[in-house]
Design a protein around this motif. Structure first.
Motif, PDB file in Angstrom:
ATOM      1  N   VAL A  57       2.700   8.560   4.041  1.00 25.85           N
ATOM      2  CA  VAL A  57       3.002   9.297   5.269  1.00 25.85           C
ATOM      3  C   VAL A  57       4.448   9.792   5.234  1.00 25.85           C
ATOM      4  N   ARG A  58       5.339   8.899   4.824  1.00 21.37           N
ATOM      5  CA  ARG A  58       6.743   9.304   4.755  1.00 21.37           C
ATOM      6  C   ARG A  58       6.962  10.381   3.713  1.00 21.37           C
ATOM      7  N   LEU A  59       6.373  10.215   2.560  1.00 18.48           N
ATOM      8  CA  LEU A  59       6.590  11.173   1.482  1.00 18.48           C
ATOM      9  C   LEU A  59       6.021  12.550   1.813  1.00 18.48           C
ATOM     10  N   ALA A  60       4.849  12.568   2.415  1.00 20.41           N
ATOM     11  CA  ALA A  60       4.191  13.849   2.659  1.00 20.41           C
ATOM     12  C   ALA A  60       4.605  14.464   3.988  1.00 20.41           C
ATOM     13  N   ARG A  61       5.283  13.694   4.811  1.00 18.60           N
ATOM     14  CA  ARG A  61       5.744  14.209   6.089  1.00 18.60           C
ATOM     15  C   ARG A  61       4.606  14.706   6.967  1.00 18.60           C
ATOM     16  N   VAL A  62       3.555  13.926   7.033  1.00 18.56           N
ATOM     17  CA  VAL A  62       2.475  14.258   7.965  1.00 18.56           C
ATOM     18  C   VAL A  62       2.283  13.072   8.891  1.00 18.56           C
ATOM     19  N   GLU A  63       1.528  13.262   9.919  1.00 14.20           N
ATOM     20  CA  GLU A  63       1.245  12.168  10.841  1.00 14.20           C
ATOM     21  C   GLU A  63       0.353  11.129  10.173  1.00 14.20           C
ATOM     22  N   GLN A  64       0.446   9.946  10.653  1.00 16.97           N
ATOM     23  CA  GLN A  64      -0.339   8.856  10.075  1.00 16.97           C
ATOM     24  C   GLN A  64      -1.833   9.162  10.113  1.00 16.97           C
ATOM     25  N   SER A  65      -2.273   9.723  11.210  1.00 17.76           N
ATOM     26  CA  SER A  65      -3.706   9.990  11.330  1.00 17.76           C
ATOM     27  C   SER A  65      -4.159  11.071  10.340  1.00 17.76           C
ATOM     28  N   SER A  66      -3.276  12.027  10.088  1.00 16.15           N
ATOM     29  CA  SER A  66      -3.616  13.072   9.121  1.00 16.15           C
ATOM     30  C   SER A  66      -3.772  12.456   7.738  1.00 16.15           C
ATOM     31  N   MET A  67      -2.871  11.560   7.409  1.00 16.24           N
ATOM     32  CA  MET A  67      -2.944  10.913   6.097  1.00 16.24           C
ATOM     33  C   MET A  67      -4.187  10.044   5.988  1.00 16.24           C
ATOM     34  N   ALA A  68      -4.525   9.342   7.037  1.00 16.00           N
ATOM     35  CA  ALA A  68      -5.709   8.488   7.001  1.00 16.00           C
ATOM     36  C   ALA A  68      -6.947   9.323   6.692  1.00 16.00           C
ATOM     37  N   GLN A  69      -7.027  10.479   7.313  1.00 17.23           N
ATOM     38  CA  GLN A  69      -8.196  11.324   7.086  1.00 17.23           C
ATOM     39  C   GLN A  69      -8.176  11.924   5.693  1.00 17.23           C
ATOM     40  N   LEU A  70      -7.010  12.344   5.270  1.00 14.41           N
ATOM     41  CA  LEU A  70      -6.877  12.901   3.929  1.00 14.41           C
ATOM     42  C   LEU A  70      -7.333  11.870   2.902  1.00 14.41           C
ATOM     43  N   LEU A  71      -6.895  10.638   3.097  1.00 12.41           N
ATOM     44  CA  LEU A  71      -7.287   9.576   2.171  1.00 12.41           C
ATOM     45  C   LEU A  71      -8.777   9.277   2.264  1.00 12.41           C
ATOM     46  N   ASN A  72      -9.333   9.395   3.433  1.00 14.41           N
ATOM     47  CA  ASN A  72     -10.784   9.230   3.562  1.00 14.41           C
ATOM     48  C   ASN A  72     -11.503  10.225   2.659  1.00 14.41           C
ATOM     49  N   ARG A  73     -11.055  11.470   2.726  1.00 11.73           N
ATOM     50  CA  ARG A  73     -11.710  12.494   1.904  1.00 11.73           C
ATOM     51  C   ARG A  73     -11.474  12.247   0.423  1.00 11.73           C
ATOM     52  N   MET A  74     -10.266  11.843   0.092  1.00 14.48           N
ATOM     53  CA  MET A  74      -9.949  11.619  -1.315  1.00 14.48           C
ATOM     54  C   MET A  74     -10.734  10.437  -1.875  1.00 14.48           C
ATOM     55  N   GLU A  75     -10.902   9.446  -1.043  1.00 16.62           N
ATOM     56  CA  GLU A  75     -11.677   8.283  -1.482  1.00 16.62           C
ATOM     57  C   GLU A  75     -13.141   8.695  -1.663  1.00 16.62           C
ATOM     58  N   VAL A  80      -9.043   8.519  -5.154  1.00 14.86           N
ATOM     59  CA  VAL A  80      -8.211   7.331  -4.952  1.00 14.86           C
ATOM     60  C   VAL A  80      -9.072   6.119  -4.593  1.00 14.86           C
ATOM     61  N   ARG A  81      -8.457   4.965  -4.762  1.00 18.23           N
ATOM     62  CA  ARG A  81      -9.072   3.725  -4.328  1.00 18.23           C
ATOM     63  C   ARG A  81      -8.170   3.094  -3.280  1.00 18.23           C
ATOM     64  N   ARG A  82      -8.737   2.316  -2.377  1.00 17.12           N
ATOM     65  CA  ARG A  82      -7.931   1.578  -1.418  1.00 17.12           C
ATOM     66  C   ARG A  82      -8.286   0.108  -1.563  1.00 17.12           C
ATOM     67  N   VAL A  83      -7.354  -0.674  -2.034  1.00 16.33           N
ATOM     68  CA  VAL A  83      -7.637  -2.097  -2.203  1.00 16.33           C
ATOM     69  C   VAL A  83      -6.785  -2.895  -1.226  1.00 16.33           C
ATOM     70  N   PRO A  84      -7.358  -3.974  -0.701  1.00 16.10           N
ATOM     71  CA  PRO A  84      -6.643  -4.787   0.288  1.00 16.10           C
ATOM     72  C   PRO A  84      -5.297  -5.250  -0.255  1.00 16.10           C
ATOM     73  N   ASP A  85      -4.297  -5.171   0.570  1.00 11.23           N
ATOM     74  CA  ASP A  85      -2.977  -5.662   0.190  1.00 11.23           C
ATOM     75  C   ASP A  85      -2.963  -7.176   0.418  1.00 11.23           C
ATOM     76  N   PRO A  86      -2.756  -7.949  -0.635  1.00  9.77           N
ATOM     77  CA  PRO A  86      -2.803  -9.405  -0.490  1.00  9.77           C
ATOM     78  C   PRO A  86      -1.692  -9.931   0.422  1.00  9.77           C
ATOM     79  N   ASN A  87      -0.623  -9.160   0.520  1.00  5.33           N
ATOM     80  CA  ASN A  87       0.509  -9.620   1.321  1.00  5.33           C
ATOM     81  C   ASN A  87       0.427  -9.246   2.796  1.00  5.33           C
ATOM     82  N   ASP A  88      -0.520  -8.367   3.119  1.00  4.54           N
ATOM     83  CA  ASP A  88      -0.594  -7.907   4.510  1.00  4.54           C
ATOM     84  C   ASP A  88      -2.023  -7.463   4.783  1.00  4.54           C
ATOM     85  N   LYS A  89      -2.721  -8.264   5.525  1.00  6.26           N
ATOM     86  CA  LYS A  89      -4.143  -7.982   5.713  1.00  6.26           C
ATOM     87  C   LYS A  89      -4.418  -6.738   6.533  1.00  6.26           C
TER      88      LYS A  89
END
Lengths: 159, 159
Positions: A57-75, A80-89
């Motif tokens: 979100v910071r790098l692309a300078r878009v809103e969080q929700s825009s990135m979430a949707q973009l990643l949905n499409r990319m996935e 891309v893959r989205r794997v659970p972060d072991p350090n932050d559920k």
DNA sequence: CCGATATATATAGTCTGCTATATAGAAACA
DNA sequence: TGTTTCTATATAGCAGACTATATATATCGG
């Protein structure tokens, strides 16, 4: 000497340039399995291996929700893959698939080529000047948005 | 000296400026009952009284389908009317409603104000330079699109 | 340890724009 | 005149961006 139209602002030209550029790369990117909004994300992930959404979100300078949707499409498209972060559920770490990584150079080439087309006839000085002027505009606009949103999140490190 | 990111193109800055500008005017326009994409159409209709869709397409420089949808929304929101063209049964003439015409000046003021914010600190020379550079870019991009679409429809009269 | 607040994502709903395609009517012409 | 072709709109379906809101998990202050 009041000009015509909605003020003689460069905004129209900016909007038009933006849309024209998108139109030009749309087809070639599509053939590679990419879409224009994905390139910044792909590039960032290639460089950093795996990142949480917030960083993209910071790098692309878009809103969080825009990135979430973009990643949905990319996935969905297997980029891309989205794997659970072991350090932050709450979080998931995003990374490129092999396919995306292999195709990325071609995608970048498409973007670079279109960039060259757009700047045909520009000297290095022209380009620098244009960038500087646009940067000033963006600084102004960022300030206005900061004022609106209250947060001081923008105007980050020169990037 | 290869730069970072997706080429040091001004495209990123252009896209960002475009989105930032839209964000800034979005709220105020919404309160007036307008949306950003509608302003060019409203202004054109105010000046020309009644126009067929095709003319609006040319003025706004968007695809015909985009304009058709924009007009659908504007009609839905009571900003424009579409009345059958007596001279051509395929066509409808678009005109402003009273409400739209009354509110339009406020909408233009919002756009102009945002334009001023964007250009804070710019001298007249800075602005001219920026416009000239953007114009050159757009000319290049238009040519590329003409080449793609086959038609020679772009690069119309300097506008 | 607990409740309040903050952070990381996700989802709903909308706008703008594009490509591709469908339709109705006008124009050309054989 | 009849048929083919062009023109004016409309629609379907999608990408990308935004605002507003929901949810789950972390963190902090007591």
């Amino acid at each position: 000497m009041t000009q015509n139209e909605l003020s003689p602002n460069p905004i129209k030209l900016i909007g038009l340039a933006n849309r024209s550029f998108a139109r030009i790369v749309d087809g070639p990117l599509r053939e590679l399995g990419f879409a224009i909004g994905q390139l910044p994300v792909l590039v960032a992930l290639k460089k950093h291996r795996a990142l949480p959404q917030a960083e993209l979100v910071r790098l692309a300078r878009v809103e969080q929700s825009s990135m979430a949707q973009l990643l949905n499409r990319m996935e969905r498209d297997g980029l891309v893959r989205r794997v659970p972060d072991p350090n932050d559920k709450r979080s998931r770490l995003i990374s490129l698939t092999v396919r995306a990584e292999q195709q990325l150079p071609k995608g970048k080439a498409v973007m670079d080529q279109a960039g060259k087309v757009a700047l045909a006839g520009f000297t290095a000085a022209d380009l620098e000047l244009l960038m500087a002027l646009l940067l000033r505009m963006n600084t102004n606009l960022d300030q206005a948005i900061d004022a609106l949103t209250g947060t001081g999140a923008n105007a980050g490190p020169a990037a």
